[in-house]
Design a protein around this motif. Structure first.
Motif, mmCIF file in Angstrom:
data_model
loop_
_atom_site.group_PDB
_atom_site.id
_atom_site.type_symbol
_atom_site.label_atom_id
_atom_site.label_comp_id
_atom_site.label_asym_id
_atom_site.label_seq_id
_atom_site.Cartn_x
_atom_site.Cartn_y
_atom_site.Cartn_z
ATOM 1 N N GLU A 114 77.939 -27.720 10.569
ATOM 2 C CA GLU A 114 78.596 -28.174 11.798
ATOM 3 C C GLU A 114 80.007 -27.601 11.930
ATOM 4 N N GLN A 115 80.689 -27.390 10.812
ATOM 5 C CA GLN A 115 82.015 -26.770 10.853
ATOM 6 C C GLN A 115 81.948 -25.342 11.397
ATOM 7 N N TYR A 116 80.771 -24.742 11.350
ATOM 8 C CA TYR A 116 80.575 -23.375 11.840
ATOM 9 C C TYR A 116 79.810 -23.350 13.162
ATOM 10 N N GLY A 117 79.841 -24.451 13.897
ATOM 11 C CA GLY A 117 79.290 -24.484 15.237
ATOM 12 C C GLY A 117 77.809 -24.809 15.348
ATOM 13 N N PHE A 118 77.158 -25.127 14.243
ATOM 14 C CA PHE A 118 75.755 -25.527 14.292
ATOM 15 C C PHE A 118 75.661 -26.948 14.828
ATOM 16 N N THR A 119 74.580 -27.248 15.508
ATOM 17 C CA THR A 119 74.346 -28.605 15.996
ATOM 18 C C THR A 119 73.046 -29.129 15.405
ATOM 19 N N ARG A 120 73.006 -30.427 15.234
ATOM 20 C CA ARG A 120 71.792 -31.067 14.725
ATOM 21 C C ARG A 120 70.769 -31.140 15.850
ATOM 22 N N GLY A 121 69.542 -30.791 15.508
ATOM 23 C CA GLY A 121 68.465 -30.885 16.477
ATOM 24 C C GLY A 121 67.644 -32.138 16.252
ATOM 25 N N ARG A 122 66.829 -32.111 15.230
ATOM 26 C CA ARG A 122 65.911 -33.216 14.982
ATOM 27 C C ARG A 122 65.864 -33.510 13.492
ATOM 28 N N GLN A 123 65.729 -34.776 13.169
ATOM 29 C CA GLN A 123 65.628 -35.198 11.776
ATOM 30 C C GLN A 123 64.208 -34.913 11.288
ATOM 31 N N VAL A 124 64.094 -34.294 10.093
ATOM 32 C CA VAL A 124 62.783 -33.953 9.538
ATOM 33 C C VAL A 124 62.558 -34.542 8.146
ATOM 34 N N GLY A 125 63.508 -35.304 7.655
ATOM 35 C CA GLY A 125 63.415 -35.959 6.356
ATOM 36 C C GLY A 125 64.407 -37.101 6.325
ATOM 37 N N LYS A 126 64.402 -37.859 5.239
ATOM 38 C CA LYS A 126 65.279 -39.026 5.161
ATOM 39 C C LYS A 126 66.728 -38.684 5.522
ATOM 40 N N HIS A 127 67.231 -37.578 4.979
ATOM 41 C CA HIS A 127 68.596 -37.135 5.283
ATOM 42 C C HIS A 127 68.608 -35.708 5.801
ATOM 43 N N ALA A 128 67.444 -35.111 6.028
ATOM 44 C CA ALA A 128 67.333 -33.698 6.396
ATOM 45 C C ALA A 128 67.244 -33.521 7.914
ATOM 46 N N TRP A 129 67.995 -32.546 8.401
ATOM 47 C CA TRP A 129 68.051 -32.256 9.832
ATOM 48 C C TRP A 129 67.867 -30.760 10.059
#
Length: 181
Positions: A114-129
């Motif tokens: 996120e510090q490099y401009g990435f955005t979260r799309g969808r959660q695919v695991g307990k803590h994985a996005w």
């Protein structure tokens, strides 16, 4: 990993220490080249097709907490830009508010992306996005500058001889001229 990159069998930004030993890397490639953790959940509702995938960010235990993962990610993004840019994706762990074990951080933290401009799309695991970002094309052989809080060398080994590796001892300023796609 260094041998695979130098032989052209893998794409990665390698991070070297003052003794010219690789202490970390950021592996990237096409989705066809690189598998993905959480594939079953990812495939249920896949995001827009990415041109690039970041699959692994590794840092030697003795060099963790010194900016090696950050330097590797910066290097991979610079190489992706020089190779034509496009949509980049990764699956990363969210660590805010919890103590995450290193073995789960195979592609660094979502917060770093996120510090490099990435955005979260969808959660695919307990803590994985799924995280993603569009990278613009940077003309080949254009120097790229940035800084990090480590004293190291960054090796841009995808087809480049070792003589093109830049030393960055005190200011930790790095540059590269990535190869043409």
């Amino acid at each position: 990993k260094e041998e695979l990159v130098r032989a052209g069998r893998a794409h990665a930004a390698l991070v070297f220490d003052e003794d010219d030993l690789a202490q970390g890397w950021c592996q990237y490639g096409s989705p066809e080249e690189l598998g993905l953790k959480h594939h079953r959940e990812y495939a249920k509702n896949p995001p827009p097709r990415a041109r690039w995938r970041i699959a692994c960010i590794f840092v030697d235990k003795g060099h963790r907490g010194r900016g090696v993962a950050r330097a590797g990610l910066e290097g991979a993004l610079a190489q992706i830009a020089a190779a034509g840019g496009g949509l980049v994706e990764a699956i990363s762990e969210v660590t805010a508010g919890r103590e995450a074990q290193g073995r789960f951080l195979f592609s660094a933290t979502a917060e770093l992306f996120e510090q490099y401009g990435f955005t979260r799309g969808r959660q695919v695991g307990k803590h994985a996005w799924i995280v993603s970002r569009e990278i613009d094309l940077v003309p080949s052989w254009t120097p790229c500058f940035w800084s990090a809080e480590i004293s190291c060398q960054i090796g841009w080994a995808d087809g480049l001889p070792p003589s093109t590796t830049s030393s960055c001892p005190s200011s930790a300023r790095k540059w590269t001229n990535p190869p043409a796609p």
